[in-house]
Design a protein around this motif. Sequence first.
Motif, PDB file in Angstrom:
ATOM      1  N   UNK A 196       0.843  -1.189   0.000  1.00 22.13           N
ATOM      2  CA  UNK A 196       0.000   0.000   0.000  1.00 22.13           C
ATOM      3  C   UNK A 196       0.884   1.247   0.000  1.00 22.13           C
ATOM      4  N   UNK A 197       0.524   2.230  -0.812  1.00 21.10           N
ATOM      5  CA  UNK A 197       1.316   3.462  -0.896  1.00 21.10           C
ATOM      6  C   UNK A 197       0.904   4.427   0.204  1.00 21.10           C
ATOM      7  N   UNK A 198       1.865   5.032   0.913  1.00 21.72           N
ATOM      8  CA  UNK A 198       1.515   6.063   1.893  1.00 21.72           C
ATOM      9  C   UNK A 198       0.805   7.219   1.206  1.00 21.72           C
ATOM     10  N   UNK A 199      -0.139   7.828   1.886  1.00 24.62           N
ATOM     11  CA  UNK A 199      -0.843   8.968   1.308  1.00 24.62           C
ATOM     12  C   UNK A 199       0.118  10.135   1.099  1.00 24.62           C
ATOM     13  N   UNK A 200      -0.205  10.967   0.111  1.00 29.08           N
ATOM     14  CA  UNK A 200       0.552  12.199  -0.090  1.00 29.08           C
ATOM     15  C   UNK A 200       0.097  13.232   0.936  1.00 29.08           C
ATOM     16  N   UNK A 224     -10.931   3.862 -10.002  1.00 32.24           N
ATOM     17  CA  UNK A 224     -11.336   3.014  -8.887  1.00 32.24           C
ATOM     18  C   UNK A 224     -10.352   1.908  -8.587  1.00 32.24           C
ATOM     19  N   UNK A 225      -9.668   1.386  -9.611  1.00 31.81           N
ATOM     20  CA  UNK A 225      -8.671   0.336  -9.375  1.00 31.81           C
ATOM     21  C   UNK A 225      -7.507   0.871  -8.551  1.00 31.81           C
ATOM     22  N   UNK A 226      -7.119   2.126  -8.787  1.00 33.92           N
ATOM     23  CA  UNK A 226      -6.047   2.754  -8.011  1.00 33.92           C
ATOM     24  C   UNK A 226      -6.477   2.923  -6.558  1.00 33.92           C
ATOM     25  N   UNK A 227      -7.728   3.316  -6.366  1.00 34.36           N
ATOM     26  CA  UNK A 227      -8.243   3.500  -5.001  1.00 34.36           C
ATOM     27  C   UNK A 227      -8.289   2.163  -4.276  1.00 34.36           C
ATOM     28  N   UNK A 228      -8.822   1.135  -4.930  1.00 33.03           N
ATOM     29  CA  UNK A 228      -8.924  -0.187  -4.296  1.00 33.03           C
ATOM     30  C   UNK A 228      -7.543  -0.735  -3.938  1.00 33.03           C
ATOM     31  N   UNK A 229      -6.565  -0.484  -4.813  1.00 33.28           N
ATOM     32  CA  UNK A 229      -5.209  -0.989  -4.560  1.00 33.28           C
ATOM     33  C   UNK A 229      -4.463  -0.150  -3.537  1.00 33.28           C
ATOM     34  N   UNK A 230      -5.069   0.934  -3.098  1.00 29.01           N
ATOM     35  CA  UNK A 230      -4.460   1.872  -2.140  1.00 29.01           C
ATOM     36  C   UNK A 230      -3.134   2.417  -2.665  1.00 29.01           C
ATOM     37  N   UNK A 231      -3.207   2.908  -3.901  1.00 24.83           N
ATOM     38  CA  UNK A 231      -2.040   3.500  -4.548  1.00 24.83           C
ATOM     39  C   UNK A 231      -2.292   4.966  -4.893  1.00 24.83           C
ATOM     40  N   UNK A 232      -3.275   5.587  -4.237  1.00 25.58           N
ATOM     41  CA  UNK A 232      -3.600   6.989  -4.512  1.00 25.58           C
ATOM     42  C   UNK A 232      -2.410   7.889  -4.212  1.00 25.58           C
ATOM     43  N   UNK A 233      -1.717   7.611  -3.097  1.00 23.51           N
ATOM     44  CA  UNK A 233      -0.561   8.431  -2.740  1.00 23.51           C
ATOM     45  C   UNK A 233       0.529   8.368  -3.796  1.00 23.51           C
ATOM     46  N   UNK A 244      -3.173  15.522  -1.407  1.00 21.59           N
ATOM     47  CA  UNK A 244      -4.515  15.068  -1.094  1.00 21.59           C
ATOM     48  C   UNK A 244      -5.382  16.266  -0.717  1.00 21.59           C
ATOM     49  N   UNK A 245      -6.598  16.287  -1.235  1.00 19.54           N
ATOM     50  CA  UNK A 245      -7.512  17.358  -0.867  1.00 19.54           C
ATOM     51  C   UNK A 245      -7.945  17.228   0.587  1.00 19.54           C
ATOM     52  N   UNK A 246      -8.067  15.998   1.051  1.00 19.72           N
ATOM     53  CA  UNK A 246      -8.463  15.695   2.427  1.00 19.72           C
ATOM     54  C   UNK A 246      -7.872  14.324   2.759  1.00 19.72           C
ATOM     55  N   UNK A 247      -7.386  14.108   3.966  1.00 19.37           N
ATOM     56  CA  UNK A 247      -6.744  12.823   4.274  1.00 19.37           C
ATOM     57  C   UNK A 247      -7.679  11.630   4.198  1.00 19.37           C
ATOM     58  N   UNK A 270      -7.202  14.097  -5.506  1.00 21.58           N
ATOM     59  CA  UNK A 270      -5.872  14.696  -5.588  1.00 21.58           C
ATOM     60  C   UNK A 270      -6.031  16.089  -6.174  1.00 21.58           C
ATOM     61  N   UNK A 271      -5.243  17.046  -5.706  1.00 20.26           N
ATOM     62  CA  UNK A 271      -5.322  18.398  -6.239  1.00 20.26           C
ATOM     63  C   UNK A 271      -3.935  18.953  -6.526  1.00 20.26           C
ATOM     64  N   UNK A 272      -3.867  19.877  -7.462  1.00 26.55           N
ATOM     65  CA  UNK A 272      -2.606  20.516  -7.821  1.00 26.55           C
ATOM     66  C   UNK A 272      -2.868  21.710  -8.712  1.00 26.55           C
TER      67      UNK A 272
END
Length: 396
Positions: A266-270, A284-293, A303-306, A311-313
């Motif tokens: 699992x990727x740590x959140x940004x 959704x596949x990225x979210x399920x795999x917990x690779x959003x960070x 991250x817009x919110x933890x 994601x925002x930029x």
Amino acid sequence: MDIAELTALLTPTGLSLLDELEPIVHTADAARAVSRLRAAGHSPDLTSAVVGQAHLRAKATAKFGQFAGRMLFTRAGLEQATRLPVAAHHASRLRAAGISHVADLGCGIGGDALAFAGAGLRVNAVDADEVTAAIAAYNLAAFADTVTVRHARAEAADLSDVEAVWLDPARRTAGHGHTRRVGPDDYAPPLEWVFRTAASIPAGIKLGPGHDRDALPADAETQWVGADGTVVELVVWTGALARAGVRRSALVLRGPDVHELTAEGDAPDAEVRALGAYLHEPDGAVIRARLVGEVARQLEGGMLDPRIAYITGDAAVTSPFVQSFRVRETMPANAKAVSAVLRAHGIGALEVKKRGMDLDPAAFRRRLTLRGDRSATLILTRIGDRHRAILADRVG
């Protein structure tokens, strides 16, 4: 479909009638076809089977394309069947690992076995349901030299001559969608047997994407698959079919294009940052795999919110792993405030999305004033302890 209907269908007359029928999409189409076939003197069993198959063939086009018009289906088998482009990736994984002979345990109507055989693999296909196994044999008849189909329980299959197994345990809750968690008691054969088998021979295990992550083997590779914006399955790969150094994977198919994001876990959140000029919604596949960070860092965003997978930029980006939106303005997430902004922008066509808020987007949309010839997207979400509405435009 029961055995009487299948027996009536698998005759020269039955198959000819099926091929002659136009696709049946609506209830009215089915009613007209039934009346015509019964008036021509065909039996109730044959009529029911032919009309039912014509309807299922029309639905199956989304998964099997042009091949659907020469296949047979059961309703449950079609629901659980792997989309052909996704099955082709399963077959490629086996070929890349040097597998030449695979057992497909719980083959259903034969979707994955078709891809395996098409990739040049020998296949032992097994299904516990007699009608389903017969339909799989029909669908796989073109590969009679390399594929065998048996009506048997997966647990009774002889694995002595195969190099790998593909396991697609039947979900007893098929048809209820993918949003709820699916537990071990929802599968046949039992997941305890499935995972024990996968520990003794290289395996791919197809599960619902909402399966409890804590119930997955810790030493396997887990891959969530998204196809055209929908998360369609979770595959657990073991033994030689699991890649070294990969424990999490998001495979994203968008039309003919294929993209994959992999990680050791699992990727740590940004880090959280304020809303920028762009908002990005991960697949959704990225979210399920917990690779959003991981995606956030690739996009140099935050991250817009933890607790929310947005994601925002400030930079415009192109990534197959997100849908991007250019932010116009934000406002409180109430119908009065949103309607005022929509009127000011002349918005008459509005897409409403939400994440982190307990509301029905369609019901919220009905409360809004929409006038004008412009379109936009409204994103309802939580930022910190506030509910906010973000008016934005899709990018790309």
